[in-house]
Scaffold this motif. Structure first.
Motif, PDB file in Angstrom:
ATOM      1  N   ALA A  64       1.157  -1.386  -0.269  1.00  0.00           N
ATOM      2  CA  ALA A  64       0.090  -0.051  -0.156  1.00  0.00           C
ATOM      3  C   ALA A  64       0.764   0.968  -0.095  1.00  0.00           C
ATOM      4  O   ALA A  64       2.084   1.233   0.578  1.00  0.00           O
ATOM      5  N   GLU A  87      -3.625   5.390  -9.397  1.00  0.00           N
ATOM      6  CA  GLU A  87      -4.214   4.397  -9.465  1.00  0.00           C
ATOM      7  C   GLU A  87      -4.574   3.209  -9.866  1.00  0.00           C
ATOM      8  O   GLU A  87      -3.847   1.833  -9.954  1.00  0.00           O
ATOM      9  N   LEU A  91      -2.295  -0.718  -9.371  1.00  0.00           N
ATOM     10  CA  LEU A  91      -3.499  -1.613  -9.838  1.00  0.00           C
ATOM     11  C   LEU A  91      -2.266  -2.545 -10.655  1.00  0.00           C
ATOM     12  O   LEU A  91      -3.172  -3.507 -10.158  1.00  0.00           O
ATOM     13  N   ASP A  94      -0.505  -4.488  -8.484  1.00  0.00           N
ATOM     14  CA  ASP A  94      -1.092  -4.928  -7.167  1.00  0.00           C
ATOM     15  C   ASP A  94      -0.922  -4.861  -5.938  1.00  0.00           C
ATOM     16  O   ASP A  94      -0.896  -5.008  -4.539  1.00  0.00           O
ATOM     17  N   GLN A  95      -1.279  -3.215  -6.335  1.00  0.00           N
ATOM     18  CA  GLN A  95      -1.018  -2.097  -4.530  1.00  0.00           C
ATOM     19  C   GLN A  95      -2.359  -2.066  -4.566  1.00  0.00           C
ATOM     20  O   GLN A  95      -2.850  -1.426  -5.458  1.00  0.00           O
ATOM     21  N   ARG A  96      -2.532  -1.311  -3.820  1.00  0.00           N
ATOM     22  CA  ARG A  96      -3.756   0.070  -2.814  1.00  0.00           C
ATOM     23  C   ARG A  96      -2.946   1.135  -2.928  1.00  0.00           C
ATOM     24  O   ARG A  96      -1.989   1.427  -1.882  1.00  0.00           O
TER      25      ARG A  96
END
Length: 154
Positions: A64, A87, A91, A94-96
């Motif tokens: 994150a 974003e 994406l 595979d992170q937020r």
């Protein structure tokens, strides 16, 4: 309540370690396809979802990135296009993104820091503040060795 690795292991008559390898690591390929399929089927049936807190403890990473923005429009809000680009990039990895809108007074004061800075919950930080970088915030990030990128800042 979501299923645990232990409940999946009991149902599949496999060890917890085997189930963990199959569901949560790249080592899944070491197991026979029918074993993987059995574990994945039981996990789906029981509603298993990986525990990101446990993964963070195990790996030392949250996957994150934090975003701190000033609340005032003229000092910190970034465009929708910039936010969408951030974003999109996360994406693909595979992170937020964890967003925190913070009053300028909290970033500039030596007092209480926002929760996103008090607790370790992100791997790095993006700071959007169109005014000069607050010295106390900059010093805190340096002290705590938080990787950070400053945008819209002099």
């Amino acid at each position: 309540m979501s299923a645990s690795l232990k409940s999946i292991a009991q149902r599949t008559k496999l060890s917890v370690r085997t189930v963990a390898y199959i569901l949560n690591t790249d080592r899944a390929k070491l197991f026979r396809p029918e074993t993987r399929e059995r574990v994945e089927a039981v996990a789906a049936e029981l509603g298993y979802r990986p525990n990101s807190a446990a993964k963070a403890i195990r790996t030392g990473r949250f996957d994150a990135v934090g975003l701190i923005q000033a609340i005032s429009r003229e000092r910190g809000l970034m465009s929708v296009f910039t936010l969408a680009a951030i974003e999109d990039e996360l994406l693909q990895r595979d992170q937020r993104l964890v967003m925190s809108m913070v009053p300028d007074s909290m970033l500039e004061a030596d007092g209480k820091l926002p929760k996103i800075l008090r607790e370790w919950s992100v791997d790095g930080l993006i700071v959007s503040n169109s005014a000069c970088a607050p010295r106390s915030l900059s010093a805190t990030l340096d002290e705590q060795r938080v990787p950070s990128v400053w945008i819209n800042t002099k």
